[in-house]
Design an enzyme around this catalytic site. Sequence first.
Site, PDB file in Angstrom:
ATOM      1  N   ASN A  22       0.839  -1.214   0.000  1.00  0.00           N
ATOM      2  CA  ASN A  22       0.000   0.000   0.000  1.00  0.00           C
ATOM      3  C   ASN A  22       0.871   1.260   0.000  1.00  0.00           C
ATOM      4  OD1 ASN A  22      -3.047  -0.410   0.160  1.00  0.00           O
ATOM      5  ND2 ASN A  22      -2.298  -1.961   1.587  1.00  0.00           N
ATOM      6  N   MET A  95       1.195  -2.317  12.466  1.00  0.00           N
ATOM      7  CA  MET A  95       0.659  -3.314  13.387  1.00  0.00           C
ATOM      8  C   MET A  95       0.708  -2.907  14.859  1.00  0.00           C
ATOM      9  SD  MET A  95      -0.453  -5.384  11.269  1.00  0.00           S
ATOM     10  CE  MET A  95      -0.926  -6.836  12.192  1.00  0.00           C
ATOM     11  N   LEU A  98      -1.801   2.689  18.185  1.00  0.00           N
ATOM     12  CA  LEU A  98      -1.359   4.020  18.613  1.00  0.00           C
ATOM     13  C   LEU A  98      -2.082   4.419  19.898  1.00  0.00           C
ATOM     14  CD1 LEU A  98      -1.452   5.632  15.057  1.00  0.00           C
ATOM     15  CD2 LEU A  98       0.618   5.217  16.421  1.00  0.00           C
ATOM     16  N   HIS A 114      -8.133  -0.910   6.022  1.00  0.00           N
ATOM     17  CA  HIS A 114      -8.408  -2.171   6.723  1.00  0.00           C
ATOM     18  C   HIS A 114      -8.992  -3.175   5.727  1.00  0.00           C
ATOM     19  CE1 HIS A 114      -9.294  -4.687  10.180  1.00  0.00           C
ATOM     20  NE2 HIS A 114     -10.451  -4.953   9.612  1.00  0.00           N
ATOM     21  N   ASP A 150     -10.324   0.229  14.634  1.00  0.00           N
ATOM     22  CA  ASP A 150     -11.033   0.100  13.351  1.00  0.00           C
ATOM     23  C   ASP A 150     -12.478   0.614  13.404  1.00  0.00           C
ATOM     24  OD1 ASP A 150      -8.736  -1.114  12.302  1.00  0.00           O
ATOM     25  OD2 ASP A 150      -9.371  -3.086  12.967  1.00  0.00           O
TER      26      ASP A 150
END
Length: 193
Positions: A22, A95, A98, A114, A150
């Site tokens: 990405n 991974m 934060l 995601h 997420d």
Amino acid sequence: MAILTGINKVKTAVFISGNGSNLNSLIKFSKSSKSPISIKLIISNNSKAKGLNYSKIFRIKKKVINFRNTKTFDNKLISILKNNKIEMICLAGFMKILSKYFIRKFSGKIINIHPSLLPKYKGLNTHKRALINKEKYSGCTVHYVNSRLDSGKIILQKRVKISKNETEKTLTRKILIQEHKLYPEAISKIFNL
Ligand code: GRF
């Protein structure tokens, strides 16, 4: 359409931990005149991340930060981002979770990709879980990052059909191809381009 040059593009850091496919697609996008962002910095918490090689290939500054202590990690990270005048952060396979403190500091300026159709399948092993549940579709989502995993506001999603003989490997590949298109599209959307 406005022509964006390096000077008026938004200074962006991409955070990675692994392959960086990405990151590669974002760098390529950032070099086009229609991109609102310019990638100035690659951050990794993993010194062995393959994606760090893109730093050399594209001559982009890289920093590896892997302190265990959250405060030390945050302080180091914030000072690097400030020194490089970073205005936006794209998480791309990063991974490490934060801290709330860090997220608050950069509120509204951190986005993530995601590999599922959020709010379905937050967290890890998304493809495996989608296959076990015999989903007909999966996909990918670009969303803002907030302090819940997420769960931030969705910017853009792409749906992918799961075929009969789909395996984790084939689904990963299929969705990654869409991720590489979706991330630049989502960034353009943020800046109304
Ligand atoms: C991607 O599937 C992304 O959605 C997820 O981690 C993976 C990173 O892949 N967050 P890569 O390192 O960009 O190849």
